[in-house]
Each structure stands twice: as structure tokens, then as C-alpha cells.
Design a protein around this motif. Structure first.
Motif, PDB file in Angstrom:
ATOM      1  N   ARG A  59       0.861  -1.189   0.000  1.00 55.08           N
ATOM      2  CA  ARG A  59       0.000   0.000   0.000  1.00 55.08           C
ATOM      3  C   ARG A  59       0.898   1.239   0.000  1.00 55.08           C
ATOM      4  NH1 ARG A  59      -5.748  -0.978   0.221  1.00 55.08           N
ATOM      5  NH2 ARG A  59      -5.581   1.266  -0.098  1.00 55.08           N
ATOM      6  N   GLY A  60       0.265   2.367  -0.077  1.00 50.63           N
ATOM      7  CA  GLY A  60       1.026   3.622  -0.042  1.00 50.63           C
ATOM      8  C   GLY A  60       1.547   3.967  -1.417  1.00 50.63           C
ATOM      9  N   ALA A  61       2.891   4.056  -1.537  1.00 44.85           N
ATOM     10  CA  ALA A  61       3.537   4.471  -2.793  1.00 44.85           C
ATOM     11  C   ALA A  61       3.065   5.870  -3.201  1.00 44.85           C
ATOM     12  CB  ALA A  61       3.311   3.445  -3.888  1.00 44.85           C
ATOM     13  N   HIS A  62       3.134   6.784  -2.251  1.00 48.10           N
ATOM     14  CA  HIS A  62       2.844   8.182  -2.546  1.00 48.10           C
ATOM     15  C   HIS A  62       3.409   9.055  -1.411  1.00 48.10           C
ATOM     16  CE1 HIS A  62      -0.826   6.944  -0.202  1.00 48.10           C
ATOM     17  NE2 HIS A  62      -0.431   7.991   0.484  1.00 48.10           N
ATOM     18  N   ALA A  63       3.344  10.346  -1.613  1.00 49.80           N
ATOM     19  CA  ALA A  63       3.697  11.310  -0.561  1.00 49.80           C
ATOM     20  C   ALA A  63       2.562  12.316  -0.469  1.00 49.80           C
ATOM     21  CB  ALA A  63       5.007  12.017  -0.903  1.00 49.80           C
ATOM     22  N   HIS A  64       2.568  13.082   0.620  1.00 48.32           N
ATOM     23  CA  HIS A  64       1.588  14.164   0.791  1.00 48.32           C
ATOM     24  C   HIS A  64       2.333  15.481   0.923  1.00 48.32           C
ATOM     25  CE1 HIS A  64      -2.069  11.787   1.320  1.00 48.32           C
ATOM     26  NE2 HIS A  64      -1.320  10.901   1.952  1.00 48.32           N
ATOM     27  N   ARG A  65       1.814  16.495   0.262  1.00 51.98           N
ATOM     28  CA  ARG A  65       2.475  17.810   0.312  1.00 51.98           C
ATOM     29  C   ARG A  65       2.350  18.462   1.688  1.00 51.98           C
ATOM     30  NH1 ARG A  65       0.467  17.622  -4.884  1.00 51.98           N
ATOM     31  NH2 ARG A  65       2.121  17.689  -6.438  1.00 51.98           N
ATOM     32  N   ASN A  66       1.173  18.383   2.292  1.00 56.61           N
ATOM     33  CA  ASN A  66       0.923  19.128   3.543  1.00 56.61           C
ATOM     34  C   ASN A  66       0.431  18.273   4.703  1.00 56.61           C
ATOM     35  OD1 ASN A  66       1.462  21.841   2.526  1.00 56.61           O
ATOM     36  ND2 ASN A  66      -0.298  21.431   1.203  1.00 56.61           N
ATOM     37  N   ALA A 125      -5.821  16.478   8.082  1.00 58.54           N
ATOM     38  CA  ALA A 125      -6.766  17.156   7.189  1.00 58.54           C
ATOM     39  C   ALA A 125      -7.718  16.143   6.571  1.00 58.54           C
ATOM     40  CB  ALA A 125      -6.015  17.887   6.079  1.00 58.54           C
ATOM     41  N   ARG A 126      -8.799  16.653   6.047  1.00 62.10           N
ATOM     42  CA  ARG A 126      -9.745  15.799   5.333  1.00 62.10           C
ATOM     43  C   ARG A 126      -9.105  15.296   4.047  1.00 62.10           C
ATOM     44  NH1 ARG A 126     -15.561  18.784   6.164  1.00 62.10           N
ATOM     45  NH2 ARG A 126     -15.692  18.308   8.385  1.00 62.10           N
ATOM     46  N   TYR A 127      -9.709  14.279   3.465  1.00 64.53           N
ATOM     47  CA  TYR A 127      -9.186  13.693   2.235  1.00 64.53           C
ATOM     48  C   TYR A 127      -9.132  14.743   1.134  1.00 64.53           C
ATOM     49  CZ  TYR A 127      -8.786  10.965  -1.968  1.00 64.53           C
ATOM     50  OH  TYR A 127      -8.364  10.482  -3.177  1.00 64.53           O
ATOM     51  N   ASP A 128      -7.975  14.840   0.480  1.00 62.92           N
ATOM     52  CA  ASP A 128      -7.793  15.800  -0.617  1.00 62.92           C
ATOM     53  C   ASP A 128      -6.820  15.189  -1.614  1.00 62.92           C
ATOM     54  OD1 ASP A 128      -7.221  17.877  -2.315  1.00 62.92           O
ATOM     55  OD2 ASP A 128      -6.145  19.082  -0.824  1.00 62.92           O
ATOM     56  N   GLU A 129      -7.360  14.704  -2.714  1.00 66.34           N
ATOM     57  CA  GLU A 129      -6.497  14.057  -3.715  1.00 66.34           C
ATOM     58  C   GLU A 129      -5.418  15.022  -4.213  1.00 66.34           C
ATOM     59  OE1 GLU A 129      -6.345  10.836  -4.496  1.00 66.34           O
ATOM     60  OE2 GLU A 129      -4.746  11.209  -5.967  1.00 66.34           O
ATOM     61  N   GLY A 130      -5.702  16.328  -4.185  1.00 62.73           N
ATOM     62  CA  GLY A 130      -4.729  17.329  -4.639  1.00 62.73           C
ATOM     63  C   GLY A 130      -3.490  17.406  -3.760  1.00 62.73           C
ATOM     64  N   ASP A 131      -3.562  16.846  -2.566  1.00 58.60           N
ATOM     65  CA  ASP A 131      -2.419  16.874  -1.647  1.00 58.60           C
ATOM     66  C   ASP A 131      -1.449  15.711  -1.913  1.00 58.60           C
ATOM     67  OD1 ASP A 131      -1.157  18.036   0.798  1.00 58.60           O
ATOM     68  OD2 ASP A 131      -1.585  16.044   1.602  1.00 58.60           O
ATOM     69  N   TYR A 132      -1.892  14.733  -2.737  1.00 53.65           N
ATOM     70  CA  TYR A 132      -1.064  13.548  -2.994  1.00 53.65           C
ATOM     71  C   TYR A 132      -0.020  13.841  -4.076  1.00 53.65           C
ATOM     72  CZ  TYR A 132      -4.222  10.123  -0.709  1.00 53.65           C
ATOM     73  OH  TYR A 132      -4.974   9.385   0.177  1.00 53.65           O
ATOM     74  N   ILE A 133       1.151  13.244  -3.927  1.00 53.74           N
ATOM     75  CA  ILE A 133       2.108  13.114  -5.037  1.00 53.74           C
ATOM     76  C   ILE A 133       2.204  11.613  -5.289  1.00 53.74           C
ATOM     77  CG2 ILE A 133       4.429  13.580  -5.886  1.00 53.74           C
ATOM     78  CD1 ILE A 133       4.692  15.637  -3.584  1.00 53.74           C
ATOM     79  N   ARG A 134       1.687  11.173  -6.406  1.00 52.70           N
ATOM     80  CA  ARG A 134       1.616   9.720  -6.650  1.00 52.70           C
ATOM     81  C   ARG A 134       2.705   9.230  -7.609  1.00 52.70           C
ATOM     82  NH1 ARG A 134      -2.663   7.158  -4.316  1.00 52.70           N
ATOM     83  NH2 ARG A 134      -4.514   8.396  -3.798  1.00 52.70           N
ATOM     84  N   ASP A 135       3.415  10.165  -8.221  1.00 56.92           N
ATOM     85  CA  ASP A 135       4.477   9.771  -9.145  1.00 56.92           C
ATOM     86  C   ASP A 135       5.830   9.991  -8.457  1.00 56.92           C
ATOM     87  OD1 ASP A 135       5.184   9.320 -12.227  1.00 56.92           O
ATOM     88  OD2 ASP A 135       6.550  10.801 -11.376  1.00 56.92           O
ATOM     89  N   HIS A 136       6.628   8.913  -8.381  1.00 59.33           N
ATOM     90  CA  HIS A 136       7.883   9.014  -7.634  1.00 59.33           C
ATOM     91  C   HIS A 136       8.849  10.008  -8.266  1.00 59.33           C
ATOM     92  CE1 HIS A 136      11.681   7.418  -5.708  1.00 59.33           C
ATOM     93  NE2 HIS A 136      10.894   7.678  -4.686  1.00 59.33           N
TER      94      HIS A 136
END
Ligand code: TYD
Length: 145
Positions: A59-66, A125-136
Motif C-alpha cells: 500500500r502507499g507508494a505516494h507522498a503528501h504535500r501538507n 486534514a480531510r481527504y484531498d487528492e490534490g495533496d497527494y504526489i503519486r508519481d515518484h
């Protein structure tokens, strides 16, 4: 693994750490509690959990900006591999009275789930797809800025 020079003010792997929670031991069963802003360095806005994870899943394989997060193995165990784009560290979570604080801009992978593992996450924070970085590749570019 070293990819690029890191900004002096950027968040680094050392900003993520294991946090021990209060544990009230009792012959009737133990009790642990978490208060946002008291035991965690953020206020809790959202809780979600992973469960019924099939063996061998990642699972995971992403980062969050904030987003700030706190991850606990409520049952069973799993590994969290964190990377700030320069260094990588594996944390093994296997008890419900401690967890891993994850600051923003950390790439994370979760694997090695035991059978019956439950991963609970408290988030700032609440779910926000815009906060994800999904590309390494995008992540490595953003941490190099
Ligand atoms: P994702 O965060 O990618 O899961 P993981 O990091 O555990 O592999 O989320 C998986 C899906 O669930 C994705 O479609 C977004 C959705 N989701 C929500 O709708 N709300 C949430 O709070 C979370 C964490 C995920």
C-alpha cells in the motif's frame, strides 16, 4: 539512496519518529488514548484504517504535500518504509500503544502485512487528492526544489 541536494529548510526523515502513547494497564485489559495536539504534533481531522489486507499486498507508494499523519498497528504488524528522497528507513509497527508520526513530503510504502493486520491512520486534514504526489519522479523533483 542519494538523488539530489536537499534544501536546508526541507523536511527530512529525522522529522518522522516513533511516538509512544499512554498505556493504562489493567487486569481487565489495557487502554491507550490519543489526543490531537497533545500526544500528536497536529490536530486530528480524519481517521481511516486499512484492514483485510491480502498477504503480499503493498500500500502507499505516494507522498503528501501538507498532510501530517500518525500510523498505528491496531492489530498484527506491518512495515512502513519512509523516504525523503535522500535517505530511506523502515519502521516495523506491531503494537497498539505506539505509532509512527509521518511529516509532510515523505514517500511511504507499506508492506509485510501480517494476517489480520489493521493499520489505523490519524490525519491532520480531510481527504484531498490534490495533496497527494503519486508519481515518484514528481516527488524527487519536488524535494529537490
Ligand atoms: P490511498 O491513500 O491511495 O491508499 P493507500 O495509501 O493506503 O494505498 O487511497 C486509496 C483510495 O481510497 C483512493 O481512491 C482514495 C480513497 N480514499 C478516500 O476516499 N478517503 C480517504 O480518507 C483515503 C485515505 C483514501
Amino acid at each position: 539512496m542519494v538523488h539530489q541536494k536537499k534544501r536546508d529548510d526541507a523536511l527530512a526523515l529525522q522529522d518522522c519518529y516513533i511516538l509512544n502513547l499512554p498505556k493504562i494497564e489493567d487486569s481487565r485489559g489495557n487502554l491507550t488514548f490519543v489526543e490531537g495536539g497533545v500526544h500528536l504534533p497536529f490536530d486530528i481531522k480524519r481517521v481511516y484504517y486499512l484492514y483485510d489486507v491480502p498477504g503480499g499486498s503493498h500500500r502507499g507508494a505516494h507522498a503528501h504535500r501538507n498532510l501530517h499523519q500518525f500510523m498505528v498497528a491496531m492489530s498484527g504488524s506491518f512495515d512502513v518504509i519512509l523516504s525523503d528522497g535522500h535517505q530511506e528507513r523502515t519502521f516495523h509497527l506491531n503494537r497498539s500503544y505506539f505509532g509512527l508520526y509521518i511529516c509532510p513530503m515523505m514517500w511511504r510504502n507499506l508492506d509485510n502485512f501480517s494476517s489480520g493486520a489493521v493499520c489505523m491512520v490519524m490525519a491532520s486534514a480531510r481527504y484531498d487528492e490534490g495533496d497527494y504526489i503519486r508519481d515518484h519522479g514528481d516527488f524527487l523533483q519536488e524535494v529537490a526544489r
